[in-house]
Design a protein around this motif. Structure first.
Motif, PDB file in Angstrom:
ATOM      1  N   MET A   1       0.843  -1.184   0.000  1.00 27.67           N
ATOM      2  CA  MET A   1       0.000   0.000   0.000  1.00 27.67           C
ATOM      3  C   MET A   1       0.883   1.240   0.000  1.00 27.67           C
ATOM      4  SD  MET A   1      -3.128   0.818   2.662  1.00 27.67           S
ATOM      5  CE  MET A   1      -2.070   1.042   4.097  1.00 27.67           C
ATOM      6  N   THR A   2       0.580   2.175  -0.902  1.00 31.61           N
ATOM      7  CA  THR A   2       1.317   3.431  -0.953  1.00 31.61           C
ATOM      8  C   THR A   2       0.339   4.574  -0.746  1.00 31.61           C
ATOM      9  OG1 THR A   2       1.053   3.583  -3.360  1.00 31.61           O
ATOM     10  CG2 THR A   2       3.025   2.458  -2.539  1.00 31.61           C
ATOM     11  N   GLY A   3       0.880   5.789  -0.550  1.00 27.76           N
ATOM     12  CA  GLY A   3       0.034   6.956  -0.345  1.00 27.76           C
ATOM     13  C   GLY A   3      -0.230   7.208   1.127  1.00 27.76           C
ATOM     14  N   THR A   4      -0.973   8.293   1.380  1.00 32.06           N
ATOM     15  CA  THR A   4      -1.268   8.686   2.756  1.00 32.06           C
ATOM     16  C   THR A   4      -2.750   8.613   3.091  1.00 32.06           C
ATOM     17  OG1 THR A   4      -1.434  11.016   2.090  1.00 32.06           O
ATOM     18  CG2 THR A   4       0.728  10.217   2.821  1.00 32.06           C
ATOM     19  N   GLY A   5      -3.588   8.318   2.109  1.00 28.64           N
ATOM     20  CA  GLY A   5      -5.013   8.151   2.374  1.00 28.64           C
ATOM     21  C   GLY A   5      -5.834   9.410   2.260  1.00 28.64           C
ATOM     22  N   THR A   6      -5.211  10.538   1.885  1.00 22.45           N
ATOM     23  CA  THR A   6      -5.963  11.779   1.710  1.00 22.45           C
ATOM     24  C   THR A   6      -6.553  11.827   0.304  1.00 22.45           C
ATOM     25  OG1 THR A   6      -4.032  12.998   0.900  1.00 22.45           O
ATOM     26  CG2 THR A   6      -4.387  12.942   3.292  1.00 22.45           C
ATOM     27  N   ALA A   7      -7.448  12.774   0.087  1.00 17.61           N
ATOM     28  CA  ALA A   7      -8.033  12.916  -1.245  1.00 17.61           C
ATOM     29  C   ALA A   7      -6.964  13.277  -2.273  1.00 17.61           C
ATOM     30  CB  ALA A   7      -9.126  13.980  -1.206  1.00 17.61           C
ATOM     31  N   ALA A   8      -5.961  14.075  -1.852  1.00 19.81           N
ATOM     32  CA  ALA A   8      -4.902  14.477  -2.768  1.00 19.81           C
ATOM     33  C   ALA A   8      -3.875  13.372  -2.975  1.00 19.81           C
ATOM     34  CB  ALA A   8      -4.202  15.729  -2.239  1.00 19.81           C
ATOM     35  N   ASP A   9      -3.722  12.511  -1.976  1.00 17.68           N
ATOM     36  CA  ASP A   9      -2.738  11.430  -2.040  1.00 17.68           C
ATOM     37  C   ASP A   9      -3.345  10.154  -1.464  1.00 17.68           C
ATOM     38  OD1 ASP A   9      -0.329  10.050  -2.380  1.00 17.68           O
ATOM     39  OD2 ASP A   9       0.424  10.652  -0.405  1.00 17.68           O
ATOM     40  N   PRO A  10      -4.279   9.552  -2.178  1.00 19.37           N
ATOM     41  CA  PRO A  10      -4.984   8.373  -1.638  1.00 19.37           C
ATOM     42  C   PRO A  10      -4.064   7.166  -1.518  1.00 19.37           C
ATOM     43  CG  PRO A  10      -5.564   8.699  -3.932  1.00 19.37           C
ATOM     44  CD  PRO A  10      -4.754   9.894  -3.536  1.00 19.37           C
ATOM     45  N   PHE A  11      -4.481   6.241  -0.641  1.00 15.37           N
ATOM     46  CA  PHE A  11      -3.796   4.955  -0.616  1.00 15.37           C
ATOM     47  C   PHE A  11      -4.031   4.264  -1.957  1.00 15.37           C
ATOM     48  CE2 PHE A  11      -4.721   5.105   4.114  1.00 15.37           C
ATOM     49  CZ  PHE A  11      -3.403   5.344   4.489  1.00 15.37           C
ATOM     50  N   VAL A  12      -2.996   3.618  -2.471  1.00 14.96           N
ATOM     51  CA  VAL A  12      -3.131   2.819  -3.684  1.00 14.96           C
ATOM     52  C   VAL A  12      -3.023   1.347  -3.273  1.00 14.96           C
ATOM     53  CG1 VAL A  12      -2.177   2.273  -5.945  1.00 14.96           C
ATOM     54  CG2 VAL A  12      -2.163   4.645  -5.109  1.00 14.96           C
ATOM     55  N   VAL A  13      -4.118   0.624  -3.438  1.00 11.68           N
ATOM     56  CA  VAL A  13      -4.199  -0.772  -3.012  1.00 11.68           C
ATOM     57  C   VAL A  13      -4.780  -1.601  -4.155  1.00 11.68           C
ATOM     58  CG1 VAL A  13      -5.112  -2.386  -1.311  1.00 11.68           C
ATOM     59  CG2 VAL A  13      -4.630  -0.029  -0.640  1.00 11.68           C
ATOM     60  N   GLY A  14      -3.963  -2.428  -4.779  1.00 10.96           N
ATOM     61  CA  GLY A  14      -4.468  -3.349  -5.785  1.00 10.96           C
ATOM     62  C   GLY A  14      -5.277  -2.703  -6.893  1.00 10.96           C
ATOM     63  N   GLY A  15      -4.807  -1.591  -7.429  1.00 10.78           N
ATOM     64  CA  GLY A  15      -5.522  -0.916  -8.503  1.00 10.78           C
ATOM     65  C   GLY A  15      -6.604   0.030  -8.031  1.00 10.78           C
ATOM     66  N   LEU A  16      -6.748   0.191  -6.711  1.00 10.46           N
ATOM     67  CA  LEU A  16      -7.753   1.079  -6.149  1.00 10.46           C
ATOM     68  C   LEU A  16      -7.108   2.324  -5.557  1.00 10.46           C
ATOM     69  CD1 LEU A  16      -9.903  -1.483  -4.097  1.00 10.46           C
ATOM     70  CD2 LEU A  16     -10.279  -0.732  -6.460  1.00 10.46           C
ATOM     71  N   ASN A  17      -7.853   3.436  -5.578  1.00 14.88           N
ATOM     72  CA  ASN A  17      -7.522   4.616  -4.782  1.00 14.88           C
ATOM     73  C   ASN A  17      -8.444   4.613  -3.568  1.00 14.88           C
ATOM     74  OD1 ASN A  17      -5.516   5.533  -6.445  1.00 14.88           O
ATOM     75  ND2 ASN A  17      -6.754   7.110  -7.444  1.00 14.88           N
ATOM     76  N   VAL A  18      -7.856   4.600  -2.385  1.00 15.48           N
ATOM     77  CA  VAL A  18      -8.630   4.515  -1.146  1.00 15.48           C
ATOM     78  C   VAL A  18      -8.393   5.771  -0.318  1.00 15.48           C
ATOM     79  CG1 VAL A  18      -9.072   3.185   0.955  1.00 15.48           C
ATOM     80  CG2 VAL A  18      -8.442   2.004  -1.161  1.00 15.48           C
ATOM     81  N   THR A  19      -9.485   6.429   0.022  1.00 17.34           N
ATOM     82  CA  THR A  19      -9.410   7.643   0.840  1.00 17.34           C
ATOM     83  C   THR A  19     -10.049   7.366   2.194  1.00 17.34           C
ATOM     84  OG1 THR A  19      -9.603   9.016  -1.146  1.00 17.34           O
ATOM     85  CG2 THR A  19     -10.038  10.074   0.981  1.00 17.34           C
ATOM     86  N   VAL A  20      -9.363   7.754   3.271  1.00 23.41           N
ATOM     87  CA  VAL A  20      -9.887   7.529   4.622  1.00 23.41           C
ATOM     88  C   VAL A  20     -10.223   8.868   5.249  1.00 23.41           C
ATOM     89  CG1 VAL A  20      -8.633   5.373   4.926  1.00 23.41           C
ATOM     90  CG2 VAL A  20      -7.560   7.496   5.622  1.00 23.41           C
ATOM     91  N   GLY A  21     -11.396   8.911   5.896  1.00 27.03           N
ATOM     92  CA  GLY A  21     -11.809  10.121   6.588  1.00 27.03           C
ATOM     93  C   GLY A  21     -11.390  10.096   8.043  1.00 27.03           C
TER      94      GLY A  21
END
Length: 623
Positions: free
Chosen positions: A375-395
Motif C-alpha cells: 500500500m502506498t500513499g497517505t489516504g488523503t483525497a490528494a494522495d490516496p492509498f493505492v491498493v491493488g488498482g484502487l484509490n482509497v481515501t480515509v476520513g
C-alpha cells in the motif's frame, strides 16, 4: 425330579430370551443405526452329588450389541468427509450451471462487438446505431443475470447455514437427553442397547453436518465437540450454536458459539464446513471475477468512447455506467471514520477483497484471507492509498481497532447499465477528420488517419498539408518535407497515410471532426476493445476474463467430483466393515431362529419328561 424340572425350565427361559433377541434383530433389519444384538448364555453352577457334579441348566446372562467403537467412529469420520464432498460438489455444480447456462456472456460480448463493427461500417446509419444500443442492453442484462444467479446462490448458502445450525442444536439436545437416559439405564443394572443405538445414530447424523470428536466418560455418557474443538455436548448439557450477520456484510450469515465468537472457519468437515468453503473458495471468486470483467468492459469502452465525436459534434461520453467498489465498516468499530474507494487502474485490479485496519497510528491492508497487500500513499483525497488498482481515501474519526472491508468487484456486474439511449450520442467518429482539397489535380489518395496522442497541445489545431511539388509538402506553411508514394505524414498527435502522386498545389486537411461526420475512426477503435488487453497489466481481454471464470469454476467442479468419488469409496469401505460386525444378516438370523426354536421345544420336552416321571412316582407311592 425337581432338579430335572428346574433344568428344563432354565433351558426354556434361556431359549425364550434367545428367540426374543433374534426376533428383535429381524424386526429392525431396516432400522437406521440399529446394531445387531446377541444373547450370552452361562451354565448354572452344578450340584455336587456324591463324588460327581450334576448340571442344573443354563441362564441367559446378557443381551449385547455386536459393536466396535473403532469401526463406528470410522464410519462417523468417513460419513463426515463424504457429506462434505457431496455438498461441495453439488454447490459447485450450481455455479457451473450458471456460467454455462442460457445466459452466456461470451455470446453477448460477441453480439455487442459485432454491432459496434456494424456501426463502423455505416457510421451515420440510425438502424445500426439503434442495434448497437440494443446489443449493449443485452450484454448488460447478461452480466446482471449471472450476477443475480450468484447472489441467489449466496442466499441459498445462508438458508443452508441456518438450517444446518438448527439441526446441530436439535441433535445436540437429543444426544444430551440420551446421555441422561443411558446413565439411568446402566444405573438400573442393565445395558440399554437400543438407547445406545439411538445415541450413535444421532451422532452419525451430526457427523454428516459437521466434523465431530466423541469421547465416552466413565459413566457411559458422550462428550461431543465439533470442528476444531468447539464443545457441543457435555453429559446432559448441550451447547446451542446460533447464526449472526457477518461483521462487514450483513447479507451473509456466520455461525457463532457461546459468547458470540464466530466459529465459521473452524467447522471443518461435514456439509456445513463444505458450505462455508464453497462460499469462500468458489462462489466469492466467481462473483469477483464476473465483476472484474464488467468493470474492465466498462472502463475500456468508456475510455475509447471519450476519444470520439458523436453525431452532434460533441466529445463522446460514458457508454456504460457501473458503481464504485463497495466499502463496509465493521460492526465492531468504535470510531466515526469512513473509507471510500474508486478504481484507479483496471490493469492492476484482481479478484481479491481487502480489509483495511487502523492501529491508532497507521493503516494497513490485507486480503480477506489475511495476506498483506502493498500500500502506498497517505489516504488523503490528494494522495490516496493505492491498493491493488484502487484509490482509497480515509476520513477522520477512526480509532485503534477499527476496520473496513472493500469489495472492489463483488457486485459490480449487478450495477452495470447502459448510459446511452440516444443514437446520436454514440461517438463513432474519430476526433479528427481528413479531407481532400476540392481543386486537387493530382492522384493523391487519402489513407488511414490514426490518432497517436490526444494530449498533444496542438492536437485540435486544424492542419493544411500543401504540396509544393509531387515530392515535397509543408504543414501549415512549415518547413518543407519530402514525400514518396505511400508515405505516412505525421502531425501533432496524429498520422495520415497517403498513396499516389499529388500534383503541385494539391492540399489535404486534418481538422476536428464536425457534427454528423461520416467518419468511423472511433467506432473501429471501440470494436477493437474486444481484442484489447485490459486486465492483468494489459494482458487479459474482457472475453478472456470470462473464460478464466469458466475455467476456474470448471476446475473446482472437477476437483469436487474427484474428491466425492474418493470419499464415497472410503465411506463404503468403512460402512462395509462396520456392518460386517454390527449389521443384521437375515440368513444368520434365520439359522438362529431355527436353533432357538429347536432348543425351546427340546427344553419343553425335558419339562414334560420330568412331569411324567414325577407322576409315575406319585402313582407308585399311592399304590
Amino acid at each position: 425330579m425337581a432338579d430335572l424340572l428346574s433344568t428344563g425350565v432354565s433351558g426354556l427361559l434361556a431359549s425364550q430370551v434367545g428367540l426374543s433377541t433374534v426376533g428383535h434383530n429381524i424386526s429392525n433389519v431396516n432400522t437406521a443405526g440399529y446394531t445387531r444384538q446377541t444373547t450370552t448364555f452361562n451354565a448354572r453352577a452344578p450340584q455336587y452329588n456324591g463324588g460327581y457334579y450334576v448340571g442344573q441348566g443354563a441362564d441367559a446372562i446378557s443381551v449385547q450389541r455386536a459393536y466396535s467403537q473403532f469401526l463406528t467412529q470410522s464410519v462417523w469420520s468417513a460419513s463426515s468427509g463424504q457429506s462434505r464432498a457431496s455438498q461441495y460438489a453439488t454447490l459447485t455444480a450450481s455455479v457451473n450451471n450458471a456460467v454455462s447456462g442460457s445466459a452466456n456472456l461470451q455470446t453477448a460480448l460477441d453480439g455487442f462487438f459485432g454491432s459496434v463493427s456494424d456501426v463502423a461500417n455505416a457510421p451515420i446509419d440510425t438502424a445500426s446505431r439503434q442495434a448497437m444500443i440494443g446489443k449493449a442492453n443485452t450484454l448488460v442484462a447478461t452480466f446482471k443475470s449471472l450476477s443475480s444467479q450468484f447472489q441467489q446462490l449466496d442466499q441459498q448458502t445462508n438458508q443452508q447455514i441456518s438450517a444446518a445450525v438448527d439441526s446441530i442444536n436439535s441433535l445436540a439436545k437429543s444426544i444430551a437427553d440420551l446421555n441422561g437416559q443411558i446413565q439411568k439405564g446402566y444405573a438400573g443394572g442393565a445395558v440399554p442397547n437400543d438407547l445406545l443405538d439411538a445415541r450413535d445414530q444421532a451422532v452419525s447424523q451430526l457427523s454428516q453436518i459437521v466434523g465431530v470428536n466423541v469421547t465416552q466418560t466413565s459413566d457411559h455418557m458422550y462428550t461431543v465437540s465439533v470442528g476444531n474443538g468447539q464443545p457441543l455436548v457435555n453429559g446432559t448439557n448441550a451447547t446451542q450454536l446460533s447464526t449472526a450477520n457477518n461483521q462487514y456484510d450483513s447479507s451473509r450469515l456466520e455461525v457463532v458459539g457461546p459468547g458470540g465468537s464466530v466459529i465459521s472457519s473452524q467447522l471443518g468437515s461435514g456439509s456445513l464446513g463444505a458450505t462455508f468453503d464453497f462460499r469462500t473458495n468458489v462462489l466469492d471468486p466467481a462473483r469477483n471475477q464476473l465483476g472484474r470483467a464488467a468493470i474492465a468492459m466498462t472502463d475500456a469502452f468508456n475510455k475509447q468512447s471519450a476519444q470520439g465525436i458523436d453525431l452532434n459534434g460533441a466529445a463522446g461520453g460514458d457508454f456504460f455506467n457501473i458503481a464504485d467498489p463497495a466499502v463496509f465498516n465493521s460492526t465492531a468499530n468504535k470510531g466515526t471514520g469512513s473509507v471510500t474507494a474508486t478504481v484507479a487502474d483496471v490493469s492492476k485490479l484482481d479478484a481479491s477483497d481487502y480489509v483495511m485496519r487502523f492501529d491508532g497510528t497507521n493503516w494497513s491492508a490485507t486480503t480477506t484471507a489475511g495476506v498483506t497487500v502493498p500500500m502506498t500513499g497517505t489516504g488523503t483525497a490528494a494522495d490516496p492509498f493505492v491498493v491493488g488498482g484502487l484509490n482509497v481515501t480515509v476520513g477522520a474519526g477512526a480509532v485503534a481497532g477499527d476496520s473496513f472491508q472493500i469489495q472492489p468487484t463483488r457486485n459490480a456486474a449487478s450495477t452495470m447499465s447502459v448510459a446511452v439511449s440516444d443514437t446520436s450520442k454514440i461517438a463513432a467518429s474519430g476526433p479528427l477528420a481528413a479531407t481532400k482539397g476540392a481543386s486537387n489535380t493530382g492522384k493523391g489518395v487519402l489513407g488511414n488517419l490514426t490518432v497517436t496522442d490526444v494530449t498533444n497541445p496542438a492536437f485540435n489545431t486544424p492542419a493544411t498539408i500543401t504540396f509544393t511539388s509531387p515530392t515535397t509538402y509543408s504543414i501549415n506553411g512549415g518547413a518543407p518535407q519530402t514525400y514518396a508514394d505511400g508515405d505516412t505524414i505525421t502531425g501533432p498527435g496524429w498520422t495520415l497515410k497517403l498513396t499516389g502522386s499529388p500534383a503541385a498545389n494539391d492540399t489535404f486537411s486534418v481538422k476536428p471532426a464536425g457534427s454528423a461526420s461520416g467518419d468511423n475512426g472511433n467506432a473501429l477503435a471501440m470494436a477493437n476493445v474486444a481484442t484489447k488487453g485490459v486486465l492483468d497489466n494489459g494482458v487479459t481481454t474482457v472475453g478472456k476474463a470470462y473464460s478464466q471464470l469458466i475455467a476456474q469454476v470448471g476446475t473446482a467442479g472437477a476437483q469436487a467430483n474427484t474428491a466425492l468419488t474418493a470419499q464415497q469409496s472410503i465411506l463404503d469401505q468403512a460402512t462395509a466393515s462396520q456392518q460386517g460386525l454390527s449389521g443384521v444378516n437375515m440368513d444368520e438370523e434365520a439359522a438362529n431362529l431355527l436353533r432357538f426354536q429347536q432348543s425351546y421345544a427340546a427344553a419343553a420336552q425335558v419339562i414334560n419328561t420330568a412331569n411324567t416321571i414325577f407322576n409315575s412316582l406319585l402313582t407308585a407311592v399311592q399304590g
